[in-house]
Design a protein around this motif. Structure first.
Motif, PDB file in Angstrom:
ATOM      1  N   UNK A 167       0.829  -1.200   0.000  1.00 30.67           N
ATOM      2  CA  UNK A 167       0.000   0.000   0.000  1.00 30.67           C
ATOM      3  C   UNK A 167       0.866   1.253   0.000  1.00 30.67           C
ATOM      4  N   UNK A 168       0.395   2.316  -0.673  1.00 39.30           N
ATOM      5  CA  UNK A 168       1.155   3.562  -0.732  1.00 39.30           C
ATOM      6  C   UNK A 168       1.146   4.306   0.601  1.00 39.30           C
ATOM      7  N   UNK A 169       0.077   4.150   1.372  1.00 35.89           N
ATOM      8  CA  UNK A 169      -0.115   4.969   2.568  1.00 35.89           C
ATOM      9  C   UNK A 169       0.560   4.373   3.797  1.00 35.89           C
ATOM     10  N   UNK A 170       0.446   3.077   3.976  1.00 32.99           N
ATOM     11  CA  UNK A 170       0.996   2.443   5.171  1.00 32.99           C
ATOM     12  C   UNK A 170       1.254   0.972   4.873  1.00 32.99           C
ATOM     13  N   UNK A 171       2.356   0.462   5.374  1.00 36.49           N
ATOM     14  CA  UNK A 171       2.707  -0.944   5.154  1.00 36.49           C
ATOM     15  C   UNK A 171       2.179  -1.752   6.334  1.00 36.49           C
ATOM     16  N   UNK A 172       1.160  -2.570   6.100  1.00 34.57           N
ATOM     17  CA  UNK A 172       0.597  -3.332   7.211  1.00 34.57           C
ATOM     18  C   UNK A 172       1.432  -4.586   7.499  1.00 34.57           C
ATOM     19  N   UNK A 173       1.018  -5.332   8.521  1.00 33.75           N
ATOM     20  CA  UNK A 173       1.779  -6.504   8.966  1.00 33.75           C
ATOM     21  C   UNK A 173       1.997  -7.512   7.842  1.00 33.75           C
ATOM     22  N   UNK A 174       0.920  -7.833   7.149  1.00 30.81           N
ATOM     23  CA  UNK A 174       1.014  -8.844   6.093  1.00 30.81           C
ATOM     24  C   UNK A 174       1.935  -8.381   4.972  1.00 30.81           C
ATOM     25  N   UNK A 175       1.846  -7.101   4.607  1.00 28.90           N
ATOM     26  CA  UNK A 175       2.699  -6.565   3.547  1.00 28.90           C
ATOM     27  C   UNK A 175       4.170  -6.559   3.968  1.00 28.90           C
ATOM     28  N   UNK A 176       4.416  -6.200   5.221  1.00 25.01           N
ATOM     29  CA  UNK A 176       5.789  -6.187   5.709  1.00 25.01           C
ATOM     30  C   UNK A 176       6.371  -7.600   5.698  1.00 25.01           C
ATOM     31  N   UNK A 177       5.561  -8.575   6.096  1.00 24.94           N
ATOM     32  CA  UNK A 177       6.011  -9.970   6.065  1.00 24.94           C
ATOM     33  C   UNK A 177       6.306 -10.410   4.637  1.00 24.94           C
ATOM     34  N   UNK A 178       5.489  -9.947   3.696  1.00 23.07           N
ATOM     35  CA  UNK A 178       5.693 -10.310   2.294  1.00 23.07           C
ATOM     36  C   UNK A 178       6.986  -9.702   1.753  1.00 23.07           C
ATOM     37  N   UNK A 179       7.291  -8.469   2.156  1.00 23.51           N
ATOM     38  CA  UNK A 179       8.550  -7.837   1.751  1.00 23.51           C
ATOM     39  C   UNK A 179       9.728  -8.662   2.241  1.00 23.51           C
ATOM     40  N   UNK A 180       9.690  -9.079   3.499  1.00 23.65           N
ATOM     41  CA  UNK A 180      10.783  -9.875   4.055  1.00 23.65           C
ATOM     42  C   UNK A 180      10.909 -11.213   3.339  1.00 23.65           C
ATOM     43  N   UNK A 181       9.763 -11.804   3.005  1.00 23.65           N
ATOM     44  CA  UNK A 181       9.786 -13.090   2.298  1.00 23.65           C
ATOM     45  C   UNK A 181      10.441 -12.937   0.928  1.00 23.65           C
ATOM     46  N   UNK A 182      10.119 -11.857   0.226  1.00 19.95           N
ATOM     47  CA  UNK A 182      10.688 -11.646  -1.104  1.00 19.95           C
ATOM     48  C   UNK A 182      12.176 -11.351  -1.029  1.00 19.95           C
ATOM     49  N   UNK A 183      12.614 -10.712   0.062  1.00 25.91           N
ATOM     50  CA  UNK A 183      14.043 -10.471   0.238  1.00 25.91           C
ATOM     51  C   UNK A 183      14.778 -11.764   0.578  1.00 25.91           C
ATOM     52  N   UNK A 198      -1.979  -4.263  15.839  1.00 25.27           N
ATOM     53  CA  UNK A 198      -2.083  -2.976  15.150  1.00 25.27           C
ATOM     54  C   UNK A 198      -2.518  -3.191  13.709  1.00 25.27           C
ATOM     55  N   UNK A 199      -3.812  -3.094  13.482  1.00 26.14           N
ATOM     56  CA  UNK A 199      -4.352  -3.232  12.129  1.00 26.14           C
ATOM     57  C   UNK A 199      -4.444  -1.869  11.452  1.00 26.14           C
ATOM     58  N   UNK A 200      -3.406  -1.049  11.603  1.00 25.54           N
ATOM     59  CA  UNK A 200      -3.399   0.275  10.999  1.00 25.54           C
ATOM     60  C   UNK A 200      -3.395   0.140   9.486  1.00 25.54           C
ATOM     61  N   UNK A 201      -4.181   0.982   8.833  1.00 28.54           N
ATOM     62  CA  UNK A 201      -4.363   0.863   7.384  1.00 28.54           C
ATOM     63  C   UNK A 201      -4.824   2.201   6.809  1.00 28.54           C
ATOM     64  N   UNK A 202      -4.802   2.311   5.512  1.00 26.18           N
ATOM     65  CA  UNK A 202      -5.338   3.500   4.857  1.00 26.18           C
ATOM     66  C   UNK A 202      -6.816   3.628   5.201  1.00 26.18           C
ATOM     67  N   UNK A 203      -7.238   4.844   5.527  1.00 24.28           N
ATOM     68  CA  UNK A 203      -8.610   5.061   5.985  1.00 24.28           C
ATOM     69  C   UNK A 203      -9.549   5.194   4.795  1.00 24.28           C
ATOM     70  N   UNK A 204     -10.091   4.054   4.377  1.00 23.15           N
ATOM     71  CA  UNK A 204     -11.052   4.033   3.274  1.00 23.15           C
ATOM     72  C   UNK A 204     -12.455   3.664   3.749  1.00 23.15           C
ATOM     73  N   UNK A 205     -12.714   3.921   5.042  1.00 22.17           N
ATOM     74  CA  UNK A 205     -14.017   3.548   5.609  1.00 22.17           C
ATOM     75  C   UNK A 205     -15.167   4.358   5.020  1.00 22.17           C
ATOM     76  N   UNK A 206     -14.844   5.528   4.466  1.00 24.47           N
ATOM     77  CA  UNK A 206     -15.917   6.435   4.076  1.00 24.47           C
ATOM     78  C   UNK A 206     -16.398   6.211   2.652  1.00 24.47           C
ATOM     79  N   UNK A 207     -15.846   5.213   2.007  1.00 22.16           N
ATOM     80  CA  UNK A 207     -16.308   4.790   0.683  1.00 22.16           C
ATOM     81  C   UNK A 207     -16.411   5.981  -0.272  1.00 22.16           C
ATOM     82  N   UNK A 208     -17.597   6.305  -0.745  1.00 22.54           N
ATOM     83  CA  UNK A 208     -17.739   7.343  -1.768  1.00 22.54           C
ATOM     84  C   UNK A 208     -17.808   8.752  -1.225  1.00 22.54           C
ATOM     85  N   UNK A 209     -17.693   8.917   0.104  1.00 15.68           N
ATOM     86  CA  UNK A 209     -17.770  10.261   0.662  1.00 15.68           C
ATOM     87  C   UNK A 209     -16.540  11.072   0.284  1.00 15.68           C
TER      88      UNK A 209
END
Length: 714
Positions: free
Chosen positions: A309-325, A397-408
């Motif tokens: 994600x461009x906004x924040x790297x969550x746990x799963x994404x960080x783990x995937x980066x380490x796996x690819x390295x 910490x499930x921090x993520x890009x705030x897309x809760x507001x959908x079309x707002x």
């Protein structure tokens, strides 16, 4: 720093709640208000449902370091049985491991359970029996927590802030006292146990683990599910331990018992969870080998960061980066262990300044807390401080890009309470600080501590105080100590405790913790180019920003994010109760720091943190080892100079053992030689026993003994 931050945060919340959302409040106000009172009432009743007369404590025979003791007794600290048990077992949102895993996990080298009484005692956690709040007989401060429908094992603040003193086979449990726990050693053993449970070397161990988890019939239905999660959680614990491997100038810094670099570890967790794709790409682009060769080119970095994600790297994404390295595609090289450590060292800071676990009595009455006065106790300060603590002890910490507001509209999204509080209104997509952190319980725990008092010297167990010596000792105290360490009435409802701050030069004690708190920095991620308040003005964060500023911004986001686990009315009722209660129930007001320290300036906005605090010494007898870093084993040793000389032949010990709970009532401290405990070396950075000598060499031995006798009375 924190004083100004929390005052502005309080004003901000008032503005947002009562001006921006009046229609929401009018529509749901009555329901929310009723819910607040119902929740508060039920919560107070529930607190007193567990009242085991022993407070869950049990006797231990043939324990670690040759210690055996009878069922611990309690002193009068203002808490009854229910108060202690509620403190031990109240969840705060910690998720170290799936709960079923912890119940059945075996040690790496045997079939003994990790949670067994002998093993937890070896790590100096306090064993408990089964009680109403603790049906699985877990140690003090280790509990079941639930988040998003799954059960986890996690820490409460009691794990690090409950002490015990043993003397001649008897034990005294100290509520709010510093723990003897070796958290780092425990987490390393936990990692080894998880690796062994994977069954790569012993298939039978994996089979037993899977069968036992499935037999519990809770969160898992198939062996495939168990093994998949086992791999995920093994990697998470391994990553945490690797990131927080403590070194300085190539030397490993061991914590041992009774210490932790909590802030260093909190900083690292925050830095991992706020980093964005752009900043992570920059870290990878600057990775070089020992010869200076760049390790990854632009194309390789793009592959590594695919799907991040461009906004924040969550746990799963960080783990995937380490796996690819670790397991790359054919078009870029695999990073070696050494290269991976370079990646760690560039992204994180080494938590290499362990300090003693602070004692908690009088914390609710203190103006500033933490060893270097990092946290103001005014307004929402306690809530932010405790939220940071849970981040450090494995809040999910499930921090993520705030897309809760959908079309707002983008503008509406940017002006949510949490984005406003955390300074992200300049961002097109702010962070949504979804997490397991239980703000309501954190508020309740802080209020609970208001009634906790320091323990008084138990003369029936540790021996009578010589009142004549104590009277002479008071004269020494008044002359040498009183100007910094105010004497207070432990039971005075109206007491306030003033932290008197002293610059590193004046205190003379080890500098590492204070220096790290100011000098450590990291990638600011989505907080880049946001405005963050300090006591001397607002700063604009750059890509590389002070870790203290990033942590403050993140905790503001956390405390202004309602609990995602609760239905709408309950979520907002709990949040309003927590925030309003924290603001109106807090008798500590914003004030400037007292003492002799270097002030904050616009050029150095965190300068005042380069100091250590002196505070009241009531209950000091129960808080060994001494100084902020636990570098002096007894009060008698503390009254000696750090180094011997011809004039002063006696000095503080350069090395000593830590881990035993057997008490020395003469020198006042724990047994520190003659057993196979952790060896504390004062020649390492972070471990210096220098400073706080104030006429130590000029005192006679009789004056030292008189002063110690007086200190027993506080």
């Amino acid at each position: 720093m924190e004083e100004g931050c929390h005052a502005q945060q309080a004003s901000l919340l008032y503005f947002l709640i009562f001006t921006r959302y009046p229609k929401v409040l009018k529509f749901g106000g009555a329901a929310v208000l009723v819910s607040v009172f119902v929740i508060f009432g039920i919560g107070k009743l529930y607190q007193h449902w567990d009242d085991d007369p022993d407070r869950g404590a049990i006797a231990v025979k043939d324990g670690a370091f040759g210690e055996s003791y009878s069922t611990p007794i309690y002193l009068n600290q203002g808490w009854d049985e229910a108060d202690s048990l509620w403190f031990y077992n109240t969840t705060q949102g910690s998720g170290l491991l799936p709960y079923d895993f912890f119940l059945v996990l075996e040690k790496a080298d045997s079939q003994e359970l990790v949670r067994s009484v002998p093993n937890m005692d070896r790590h100096r956690y306090l064993p408990q029996k089964k009680t109403f709040f603790n049906p699985d007989a877990l140690p003090v401060g280790i509990v079941k927590d639930t988040y998003q429908g799954k059960d986890y094992v996690g820490y409460t603040c009691a794990a690090c802030h409950t002490g015990q003193v043993n003397y001649k086979g008897k034990a005294i449990r100290i509520d709010g006292g510093p723990a003897m726990a070796d958290m780092v050693g425990f987490l390393k053993d936990l990692q080894d146990a998880l690796v062994a449970a994977l069954g790569e070397k012993d298939e039978a161990k994996n089979r037993r683990f899977v069968e036992k988890v499935l037999a519990l019939k809770n969160d898992y239905a198939t062996a495939k599910e168990v093994n998949a999660d086992l791999k995920i959680w093994t990697d998470r614990v391994r990553l945490y331990n690797t990131v927080n491997n403590s070194t300085h100038d190539g030397k490993k810094i061991e914590y041992g018992h009774a210490r932790l670099d909590a802030f260093g570890r909190i900083y690292n967790r925050v830095l991992q969870h706020v980093v964005n794709k752009e900043h992570l790409a920059g870290i990878l682009a600057n990775l070089r080998s020992a010869t200076g060769r760049y390790l990854l080119n632009t194309s390789q970095i793009s592959n590594v960061l695919a799907d991040v994600d461009d906004v924040i790297v969550n746990d799963d994404e960080f783990a995937q980066v380490l796996k690819r390295l670790r397991q790359p595609k054919p078009d870029y090289p695999e990073l070696s262990n050494t290269d991976m450590l370079r990646f760690r060292n560039v992204m994180f800071n080494s938590p290499n300044a362990p300090v003693s676990y602070p004692f908690l009595w009088d914390i609710a009455q203190s103006d500033y807390v933490q060893w270097n006065g990092l946290a103001s106790n005014a307004a929402l300060g306690p809530l932010g401080r405790n939220a940071g603590e849970v981040i450090g002890v494995f809040g999910v910490l499930d921090w993520q890009a705030d897309n809760r507001w959908f079309g707002l509209s983008e503008k509406f999204r940017r002006f949510s309470i949490s984005s406003f509080a955390s300074g992200q209104t300049t961002k097109s997509t702010p962070i949504y600080f979804k997490s397991s952190i239980d703000l309501t319980n954190l508020k309740r725990l802080e209020r609970h501590l208001q009634s906790l008092m320091s323990p008084e010297w138990p003369e029936k167990i540790l021996g009578k105080i010589d009142r004549a010596k104590a009277k002479r000792g008071k004269l020494v105290y008044d002359s040498l100590c009183l100007s910094c360490h105010e004497v207070i009435d432990r039971s005075n409802r109206d007491r306030k405790v003033v932290a008197k701050m002293f610059s590193l030069q004046k205190a003379g004690t080890d500098k590492a913790m204070a220096e790290n708190s100011v000098k450590y920095s990291g990638k600011s991620g989505n907080f880049m180019h946001t405005y963050q308040s300090t006591d001397v003005g607002t700063i604009l964060l750059e890509e590389e920003a002070p870790a203290a500023a990033i942590l403050t911004a993140a905790t503001k986001g956390v405390v202004t994010t309602p609990d995602p686990d609760k239905w709408f009315i309950r979520r907002w009722a709990d949040w309003l109760y927590t925030v309003a209660g924290s603001l109106f129930d807090n008798e500590i007001k914003s004030s400037i720091k007292a003492g002799k320290y270097e002030p904050d300036t616009t050029a150095e906005p965190f300068n005042s943190l380069l100091s250590y605090k002196a505070r009241s010494l009531n209950g000091i007898w129960a808080t060994a080892p001494y100084l902020h870093n636990g570098s002096v084993p007894t009060l008698y040793d503390l009254l000696l100079p750090a180094k011997a000389s011809e004039r002063c032949p006696k000095a503080r010990p350069a090395t000593f053992k830590v881990g035993a709970r057997e008490f020395d009532p003469v020198k006042v401290g724990f047994r520190h030689e003659g057993y196979d405990g952790f060896e504390f070396r004062t020649d390492l950075r972070g471990n210096s026993n220098a400073g706080h000598e104030y006429r130590a060499c000029a005192m006679t031995d009789d004056e030292r003994w008189d002063l110690i006798e007086y200190l027993k009375t506080l």
